[in-house]
Design a protein around this motif. Structure first.
Motif, PDB file in Angstrom:
ATOM      1  N   GLN A  15     -26.665  24.807  44.800  1.00 52.41           N
ATOM      2  CA  GLN A  15     -25.260  25.077  44.327  1.00 52.41           C
ATOM      3  C   GLN A  15     -24.835  24.847  43.062  1.00 52.41           C
ATOM      4  O   GLN A  15     -23.289  24.939  42.770  1.00 52.41           O
ATOM      5  N   PHE A  32     -26.956  31.086  53.495  1.00 49.12           N
ATOM      6  CA  PHE A  32     -25.713  31.071  52.400  1.00 49.12           C
ATOM      7  C   PHE A  32     -24.522  30.122  53.048  1.00 49.12           C
ATOM      8  O   PHE A  32     -24.175  30.584  54.280  1.00 49.12           O
ATOM      9  N   ASN A  54     -28.289  31.002  42.646  1.00 53.40           N
ATOM     10  CA  ASN A  54     -28.633  29.756  43.573  1.00 53.40           C
ATOM     11  C   ASN A  54     -29.846  30.068  44.233  1.00 53.40           C
ATOM     12  O   ASN A  54     -30.721  29.140  44.473  1.00 53.40           O
ATOM     13  N   LYS A  55     -30.118  31.106  44.630  1.00 50.81           N
ATOM     14  CA  LYS A  55     -31.319  31.702  45.609  1.00 50.81           C
ATOM     15  C   LYS A  55     -32.438  31.423  44.612  1.00 50.81           C
ATOM     16  O   LYS A  55     -33.607  30.684  45.033  1.00 50.81           O
ATOM     17  N   VAL A 113     -27.104  28.233  48.524  1.00 47.51           N
ATOM     18  CA  VAL A 113     -28.112  28.666  49.169  1.00 47.51           C
ATOM     19  C   VAL A 113     -28.895  27.312  49.868  1.00 47.51           C
ATOM     20  O   VAL A 113     -28.846  26.565  49.077  1.00 47.51           O
ATOM     21  N   SER A 142     -21.314  30.930  48.328  1.00 40.80           N
ATOM     22  CA  SER A 142     -22.494  30.887  47.426  1.00 40.80           C
ATOM     23  C   SER A 142     -23.460  30.161  47.338  1.00 40.80           C
ATOM     24  O   SER A 142     -24.503  30.420  46.442  1.00 40.80           O
ATOM     25  N   THR A 171     -23.241  32.222  41.502  1.00 37.49           N
ATOM     26  CA  THR A 171     -23.562  33.348  42.473  1.00 37.49           C
ATOM     27  C   THR A 171     -24.632  33.063  43.421  1.00 37.49           C
ATOM     28  O   THR A 171     -25.439  32.246  43.197  1.00 37.49           O
ATOM     29  N   GLN A 172     -24.570  33.853  44.594  1.00 36.35           N
ATOM     30  CA  GLN A 172     -25.928  33.595  45.463  1.00 36.35           C
ATOM     31  C   GLN A 172     -27.219  33.912  44.875  1.00 36.35           C
ATOM     32  O   GLN A 172     -27.936  33.296  45.181  1.00 36.35           O
ATOM     33  N   GLU A 173     -27.153  34.798  44.139  1.00 32.95           N
ATOM     34  CA  GLU A 173     -28.522  35.282  43.469  1.00 32.95           C
ATOM     35  C   GLU A 173     -29.066  34.166  42.460  1.00 32.95           C
ATOM     36  O   GLU A 173     -30.393  33.706  42.590  1.00 32.95           O
TER      37      GLU A 173
END
Length: 141
Positions: free
Chosen positions: A77, A20, A85-86, A38, A36, A81-83
């Motif tokens: 990106q 991250f 982007n993941k 990944v 945020s 949120t990270q989730e």
């Protein structure tokens, strides 16, 4: 997470590395504080079940996202949120692998038929007649 995507079946967890990082671009204070974005790294050498033909096409599809160590690096990106982007990074990797699994059709050279040659020549003759029927342009000096 990779088990959610059929194209990534057989991908060992050891072949994936998720980091991250801070996203670039606009976003004000949030973008400077929160990691945020990944970065998904997929090591092709650590994926022994991948057929060689697919691996070769995957290298071509990855282009400049492929490192010298045979690692595909995807940075996601687009979302806040990270989730998200993941999920986006995994979807992009799965799409890339799915495209690489498609066998390209081998082009077999064919010769044009006699009728198609005649149609082409007739079209050229007709166009020539149209152009020749136009008068010469005279200049008024």
């Amino acid at each position: 997470m990779s088990t959610d995507y059929p194209a990534l079946s057989g991908l060992p967890e050891a072949a994936l590395d998720i980091r991250f990082i801070r996203a670039s671009g606009p976003g004000g204070q949030n973008v400077n504080k929160v990691a945020s974005a990944v970065q998904l790294r997929c090591d092709l050498r650590a994926w022994p079940q991948l057929p060689d033909r697919v691996r070769t096409r995957l290298r071509t599809l990855a282009g400049r996202r492929l490192t010298d160590d045979d690692v595909i690096v995807l940075t996601a990106q687009r979302f806040r949120t990270q989730e998200h982007n993941k999920r986006d990074a995994f979807e992009r990797l799965a799409e890339m692998v799915a495209q690489a699994r498609i066998e390209p059709k081998i082009r077999r050279a064919t010769k044009p038929t006699r009728a198609s040659k005649e149609r082409r020549l007739e079209g050229k003759q007709q166009r020539s007649r149209v152009k020749n029927s136009r008068g010469k342009v005279r200049s008024f000096d």
